[in-house]
Design an enzyme around this catalytic site. Sequence first.
Site, short mmCIF file in Angstrom:
data_model
loop_
_atom_site.label_atom_id
_atom_site.label_comp_id
_atom_site.label_asym_id
_atom_site.label_seq_id
_atom_site.Cartn_x
_atom_site.Cartn_y
_atom_site.Cartn_z
N SER A 136 -10.80 0.91 -0.48
CA SER A 136 -10.24 -0.43 -0.53
C SER A 136 -11.14 -1.31 0.34
CB SER A 136 -8.81 -0.40 0.01
OG SER A 136 -8.30 -1.70 0.09
N LYS A 162 -11.94 -0.60 -5.02
CA LYS A 162 -10.89 -1.63 -5.10
C LYS A 162 -11.29 -2.75 -4.16
CE LYS A 162 -6.42 -1.76 -2.68
NZ LYS A 162 -5.15 -1.03 -2.45
N LYS A 164 -10.07 -6.49 -2.39
CA LYS A 164 -8.97 -7.41 -2.13
C LYS A 164 -9.33 -8.76 -2.73
CE LYS A 164 -6.38 -4.73 0.44
NZ LYS A 164 -4.99 -4.41 0.06
N ASP A 189 -6.73 -5.92 -5.68
CA ASP A 189 -5.43 -5.93 -5.02
C ASP A 189 -5.20 -7.31 -4.41
OD1 ASP A 189 -3.09 -5.47 -3.62
OD2 ASP A 189 -3.89 -3.87 -2.35
N GLU A 214 -3.38 -5.05 -8.67
CA GLU A 214 -2.29 -4.58 -7.81
C GLU A 214 -1.54 -5.77 -7.22
OE1 GLU A 214 -3.90 -1.88 -4.89
OE2 GLU A 214 -2.00 -1.70 -3.83
N ASP A 239 2.78 -2.37 -5.71
CA ASP A 239 2.71 -1.74 -4.39
C ASP A 239 3.92 -2.24 -3.59
OD1 ASP A 239 2.16 -1.18 -1.70
OD2 ASP A 239 0.10 -1.84 -1.72
N LYS A 263 3.41 4.80 -1.49
CA LYS A 263 3.15 4.89 -0.05
C LYS A 263 4.46 5.38 0.55
CE LYS A 263 -0.04 0.95 0.21
NZ LYS A 263 -0.22 -0.43 0.69
N GLY A 291 -2.82 3.49 0.78
CA GLY A 291 -3.15 3.71 2.19
C GLY A 291 -2.71 2.52 3.01
O1 OSB Z 1 -2.14 -3.25 -0.02
O2 OSB Z 1 -2.98 -1.34 -0.21
C1 OSB Z 1 -2.69 -2.30 0.50
C2 OSB Z 1 -4.13 -1.83 4.01
C3 OSB Z 1 -3.12 -2.37 4.79
C4 OSB Z 1 -2.02 -2.90 4.16
C5 OSB Z 1 -1.92 -2.89 2.77
C6 OSB Z 1 -2.92 -2.34 1.99
C7 OSB Z 1 -4.06 -1.83 2.63
C8 OSB Z 1 -5.21 -1.31 1.90
C9 OSB Z 1 -6.11 -0.34 2.62
O3 OSB Z 1 -5.54 -1.66 0.79
C10 OSB Z 1 -5.86 1.06 2.24
C11 OSB Z 1 -6.55 2.04 3.16
O4 OSB Z 1 -7.79 2.15 3.07
O5 OSB Z 1 -5.86 2.68 3.99
MG MG Z 2 -1.86 -2.82 -2.09
#
Ligand code: OSB
Ligand code: MG
Length: 370
Positions: A136, A162, A164, A189, A214, A239, A263, A291
């Site tokens: 991510s 992925k 953001k 995402d 996402e 999510d 999660k 994550g």
């Molecule tokens: O939306 O998946 C998410 C990190 C913190 C809060 C929300 C998210 C995330 C990530 C990182 O996308 C995922 C990771 O590498 O742990």
């Molecule tokens: Mg997410």
Amino acid sequence: MRITAVGLSVLRLPLVRSFETSFGRMAARELILVHVEDASGAEGWGECVADADPFYSPETTTTAWHMLEKYLVPGVLGHTFASAAELPATWRKIRGHQMAKAALEMASWDLDARLQSRPLCEVLGAPARPIESGVSIGIHPSIDALLDRIAEERAAGYRRIKIKIKPGWDREPVEAIRARFGDIPLMVDANAAYTPDHAAHLAELDAFDLMMIEQPLDDDDLVRHARLQERLRTSICLDESIKSPEIAADALDLRACRIINIKPGRLGGFSASLAVHDLARSRGIPLWHGGMLESGIGRAHNLHLSALPGFTLPGDVAASRRYFEPDVIDPPLDISPDGTMTIPPGPGIGVVPVPDRVSAAQVHATRLEA
Ligand code: OSB
Ligand code: MG
């Protein structure tokens, strides 16, 4: 198992590099480490994924600490459980606070598995297997910086990328990634950054063959996600919205998404995660493991759950070194050149924190006894 003591400590770990999402930039991770002890002297570890700020979800480190200390831990101390699956019944009357509940429940699953001398994944229902991992990647100051970062991650072995996104950082970075890296497995995402008024704009992303988008809309917007999904060729993955097995069932009935991200912190623990897993599997909905920038303790839990057969898409469960140097565990978790992670073998989650590293990162701590 009879839980005789629970240790709680708040740790503050600087991130190797700051992580920017549509809701803000994080430079450090504040987390609660949970240590449960059994009458026989066996132990279990868990990690609370609530953040210092209530931006991803309403919970914070402070609210989770309060709930654990005042309600959740007193409800289990001195009690005997035949299995960790029995813990959620002790907090049936307490509304919300899934991340606080999950941390204590997951520590107890580790304890349960260690008492049986079995790896956690087997206790959860699946033998260990290599876990396909993706990365991510946060919002970057420029498209060139983002492309360089992606090149580095791909060289490390990660196949699925992925990124953001948010309004103003969506179409252009996706277009640039496709131009430079071609047909790689790519997804985006939004962390709830869009509104239904953005539907036409989001439909422009259909041209880029993304694996999924996402959480485009707010966490409570199941009906609006369903309307948006009808307009998009790209699959929506939820999510933030999937806060319970019941909401997951509603989301599927409403066709609000075609993919689900699990999660355990967001769902209140492994029991709820297993329920969503079984539901999604029975409906043919692909799953992947999300994550929360976990330390090695939470990351190990995530790898064990990812062994279940419904997790058919690469997860956001990446190597320790992407997040913390050093991680609280030793050896750290690493990625293989083939893009998979190995589930730590041995009883329970297979790892424990290094005491010196915990003390160095500790902000405050307490120990509650039966
Ligand atoms: O939306 O998946 C998410 C990190 C913190 C809060 C929300 C998210 C995330 C990530 C990182 O996308 C995922 C990771 O590498 O742990
Ligand atoms: Mg997410």
